[in-house]
Design a protein around this motif. Sequence first.
Motif, PDB file in Angstrom:
ATOM      1  N   ILE A  13      34.581  48.489  38.813  1.00  0.00           N
ATOM      2  CA  ILE A  13      35.326  48.446  40.308  1.00  0.00           C
ATOM      3  C   ILE A  13      36.651  48.209  39.961  1.00  0.00           C
ATOM      4  O   ILE A  13      36.979  47.052  39.686  1.00  0.00           O
ATOM      5  CB  ILE A  13      34.372  47.497  41.308  1.00  0.00           C
ATOM      6  CG1 ILE A  13      32.844  47.801  41.315  1.00  0.00           C
ATOM      7  CG2 ILE A  13      34.858  47.369  42.425  1.00  0.00           C
ATOM      8  CD1 ILE A  13      32.181  46.558  41.977  1.00  0.00           C
ATOM      9  N   LYS A  14      37.441  48.903  40.953  1.00  0.00           N
ATOM     10  CA  LYS A  14      38.827  48.648  40.939  1.00  0.00           C
ATOM     11  C   LYS A  14      38.982  46.965  41.382  1.00  0.00           C
ATOM     12  O   LYS A  14      38.288  46.669  42.297  1.00  0.00           O
ATOM     13  CB  LYS A  14      39.685  49.378  41.723  1.00  0.00           C
ATOM     14  CG  LYS A  14      39.630  51.124  40.956  1.00  0.00           C
ATOM     15  CD  LYS A  14      40.475  51.922  42.067  1.00  0.00           C
ATOM     16  CE  LYS A  14      40.368  53.349  41.170  1.00  0.00           C
ATOM     17  NZ  LYS A  14      41.135  54.236  42.380  1.00  0.00           N
ATOM     18  N   PRO A  15      40.018  46.310  40.925  1.00  0.00           N
ATOM     19  CA  PRO A  15      40.045  45.009  41.242  1.00  0.00           C
ATOM     20  C   PRO A  15      40.310  44.826  42.771  1.00  0.00           C
ATOM     21  O   PRO A  15      39.962  43.823  43.399  1.00  0.00           O
ATOM     22  CB  PRO A  15      41.292  44.465  40.537  1.00  0.00           C
ATOM     23  CG  PRO A  15      41.313  45.293  39.150  1.00  0.00           C
ATOM     24  CD  PRO A  15      40.766  46.626  39.760  1.00  0.00           C
ATOM     25  N   ASN A  16      41.260  45.427  43.324  1.00  0.00           N
ATOM     26  CA  ASN A  16      41.597  45.615  44.748  1.00  0.00           C
ATOM     27  C   ASN A  16      40.452  45.468  45.725  1.00  0.00           C
ATOM     28  O   ASN A  16      40.159  45.025  46.656  1.00  0.00           O
ATOM     29  CB  ASN A  16      42.770  46.234  45.113  1.00  0.00           C
ATOM     30  CG  ASN A  16      42.586  47.727  44.927  1.00  0.00           C
ATOM     31  OD1 ASN A  16      41.816  48.222  44.113  1.00  0.00           O
ATOM     32  ND2 ASN A  16      43.082  48.533  45.666  1.00  0.00           N
ATOM     33  N   ILE A  17      39.553  46.587  45.091  1.00  0.00           N
ATOM     34  CA  ILE A  17      38.297  46.938  46.275  1.00  0.00           C
ATOM     35  C   ILE A  17      37.366  45.851  45.729  1.00  0.00           C
ATOM     36  O   ILE A  17      36.532  45.411  46.723  1.00  0.00           O
ATOM     37  CB  ILE A  17      37.738  48.136  45.526  1.00  0.00           C
ATOM     38  CG1 ILE A  17      38.523  49.506  46.034  1.00  0.00           C
ATOM     39  CG2 ILE A  17      36.150  48.385  46.109  1.00  0.00           C
ATOM     40  CD1 ILE A  17      38.218  50.916  45.542  1.00  0.00           C
ATOM     41  N   LEU A  18      37.328  45.340  44.780  1.00  0.00           N
ATOM     42  CA  LEU A  18      36.202  44.053  44.433  1.00  0.00           C
ATOM     43  C   LEU A  18      36.574  42.959  45.208  1.00  0.00           C
ATOM     44  O   LEU A  18      35.961  42.183  45.692  1.00  0.00           O
ATOM     45  CB  LEU A  18      36.217  43.932  42.891  1.00  0.00           C
ATOM     46  CG  LEU A  18      35.296  42.727  42.599  1.00  0.00           C
ATOM     47  CD1 LEU A  18      33.851  43.048  42.806  1.00  0.00           C
ATOM     48  CD2 LEU A  18      35.497  42.344  41.032  1.00  0.00           C
ATOM     49  N   GLY A  19      38.242  42.776  45.265  1.00  0.00           N
ATOM     50  CA  GLY A  19      38.345  41.341  46.107  1.00  0.00           C
ATOM     51  C   GLY A  19      38.167  41.849  47.429  1.00  0.00           C
ATOM     52  O   GLY A  19      37.586  40.859  48.245  1.00  0.00           O
ATOM     53  N   VAL A  62      40.055  34.042  49.112  1.00  0.00           N
ATOM     54  CA  VAL A  62      38.906  33.941  48.115  1.00  0.00           C
ATOM     55  C   VAL A  62      39.438  34.789  46.858  1.00  0.00           C
ATOM     56  O   VAL A  62      40.327  35.446  46.745  1.00  0.00           O
ATOM     57  CB  VAL A  62      37.951  35.371  48.585  1.00  0.00           C
ATOM     58  CG1 VAL A  62      36.947  35.769  48.009  1.00  0.00           C
ATOM     59  CG2 VAL A  62      37.423  34.655  50.149  1.00  0.00           C
ATOM     60  N   LYS A  63      38.770  34.021  45.846  1.00  0.00           N
ATOM     61  CA  LYS A  63      39.166  34.615  44.370  1.00  0.00           C
ATOM     62  C   LYS A  63      38.046  35.210  43.737  1.00  0.00           C
ATOM     63  O   LYS A  63      36.922  34.611  43.870  1.00  0.00           O
ATOM     64  CB  LYS A  63      39.562  33.519  43.602  1.00  0.00           C
ATOM     65  CG  LYS A  63      41.012  32.841  44.348  1.00  0.00           C
ATOM     66  CD  LYS A  63      42.004  33.939  44.164  1.00  0.00           C
ATOM     67  CE  LYS A  63      43.232  33.033  44.581  1.00  0.00           C
ATOM     68  NZ  LYS A  63      44.476  34.198  44.889  1.00  0.00           N
ATOM     69  N   THR A  64      38.167  36.003  42.798  1.00  0.00           N
ATOM     70  CA  THR A  64      37.212  36.777  41.792  1.00  0.00           C
ATOM     71  C   THR A  64      37.823  36.691  40.451  1.00  0.00           C
ATOM     72  O   THR A  64      38.983  37.108  40.447  1.00  0.00           O
ATOM     73  CB  THR A  64      36.877  38.102  42.425  1.00  0.00           C
ATOM     74  OG1 THR A  64      36.552  38.082  43.910  1.00  0.00           O
ATOM     75  CG2 THR A  64      35.738  38.808  41.715  1.00  0.00           C
ATOM     76  N   GLU A  65      37.084  36.508  39.442  1.00  0.00           N
ATOM     77  CA  GLU A  65      37.597  36.563  37.960  1.00  0.00           C
ATOM     78  C   GLU A  65      36.614  37.292  37.321  1.00  0.00           C
ATOM     79  O   GLU A  65      35.451  37.516  37.683  1.00  0.00           O
ATOM     80  CB  GLU A  65      37.705  35.253  37.586  1.00  0.00           C
ATOM     81  CG  GLU A  65      36.542  34.584  37.146  1.00  0.00           C
ATOM     82  CD  GLU A  65      36.968  32.991  36.370  1.00  0.00           C
ATOM     83  OE1 GLU A  65      36.235  32.775  35.475  1.00  0.00           O
ATOM     84  OE2 GLU A  65      37.975  32.430  36.811  1.00  0.00           O
ATOM     85  N   ARG A  66      37.009  37.774  35.796  1.00  0.00           N
ATOM     86  CA  ARG A  66      36.313  38.377  34.991  1.00  0.00           C
ATOM     87  C   ARG A  66      35.583  37.275  34.112  1.00  0.00           C
ATOM     88  O   ARG A  66      36.345  36.418  33.998  1.00  0.00           O
ATOM     89  CB  ARG A  66      36.998  39.276  34.134  1.00  0.00           C
ATOM     90  CG  ARG A  66      37.584  40.813  34.554  1.00  0.00           C
ATOM     91  CD  ARG A  66      38.082  41.332  33.514  1.00  0.00           C
ATOM     92  NE  ARG A  66      39.033  42.449  34.121  1.00  0.00           N
ATOM     93  CZ  ARG A  66      38.825  43.617  34.074  1.00  0.00           C
ATOM     94  NH1 ARG A  66      37.897  44.035  33.261  1.00  0.00           N
ATOM     95  NH2 ARG A  66      39.529  44.568  34.688  1.00  0.00           N
ATOM     96  N   TYR A  71      33.080  41.393  33.008  1.00  0.00           N
ATOM     97  CA  TYR A  71      32.503  41.828  34.294  1.00  0.00           C
ATOM     98  C   TYR A  71      33.009  40.805  35.379  1.00  0.00           C
ATOM     99  O   TYR A  71      33.333  39.797  34.851  1.00  0.00           O
ATOM    100  CB  TYR A  71      30.945  41.852  34.328  1.00  0.00           C
ATOM    101  CG  TYR A  71      30.315  43.179  33.912  1.00  0.00           C
ATOM    102  CD1 TYR A  71      30.450  44.335  34.089  1.00  0.00           C
ATOM    103  CD2 TYR A  71      29.642  42.865  32.328  1.00  0.00           C
ATOM    104  CE1 TYR A  71      30.351  45.539  33.437  1.00  0.00           C
ATOM    105  CE2 TYR A  71      29.250  44.070  31.521  1.00  0.00           C
ATOM    106  CZ  TYR A  71      29.671  45.239  32.035  1.00  0.00           C
ATOM    107  OH  TYR A  71      29.170  46.104  31.169  1.00  0.00           O
ATOM    108  N   TRP A  72      32.945  41.051  36.663  1.00  0.00           N
ATOM    109  CA  TRP A  72      33.553  40.478  37.620  1.00  0.00           C
ATOM    110  C   TRP A  72      32.517  39.417  38.198  1.00  0.00           C
ATOM    111  O   TRP A  72      31.493  39.702  38.446  1.00  0.00           O
ATOM    112  CB  TRP A  72      34.293  41.084  38.776  1.00  0.00           C
ATOM    113  CG  TRP A  72      35.256  41.913  38.361  1.00  0.00           C
ATOM    114  CD1 TRP A  72      35.248  43.530  37.960  1.00  0.00           C
ATOM    115  CD2 TRP A  72      36.699  41.758  38.220  1.00  0.00           C
ATOM    116  NE1 TRP A  72      36.239  43.824  37.596  1.00  0.00           N
ATOM    117  CE2 TRP A  72      37.394  43.007  37.919  1.00  0.00           C
ATOM    118  CE3 TRP A  72      37.155  40.581  38.618  1.00  0.00           C
ATOM    119  CZ2 TRP A  72      38.800  42.876  37.409  1.00  0.00           C
ATOM    120  CZ3 TRP A  72      38.684  40.329  38.169  1.00  0.00           C
ATOM    121  CH2 TRP A  72      39.403  41.635  37.881  1.00  0.00           C
TER     122      TRP A  72
END
Length: 83
Positions: A13-19, A62-66, A71-72
């Motif tokens: 999933i592209k990072p901006n979409i995942l965010g 909101v933050k998301t990381e690998r 995987y995210w």
Amino acid sequence: MIPSLETTGRKYIKPNILGDVSEYIVVTEALKRGAEVFKNSCCTGKSDMILKYNNQLYEIDVKTERNQDGYWKSTGPSYREGI
């Protein structure tokens, strides 16, 4: 490497979409808990949203990381006590 669409299992999933997805998960959970949600209308700024809960305002980023396997995942506390 980006897997093909025919591959089963976890997907890239592209990072901006995942965010964006992560933010909407937070919005949904906050609404379920009775908070009012005021979402940032543009991609700039230090906060993704403001929550109003029990007459108090909370500034949320909101933050998301690998993780180690690439995987995210979501990071940080799920929510503050009482929210």
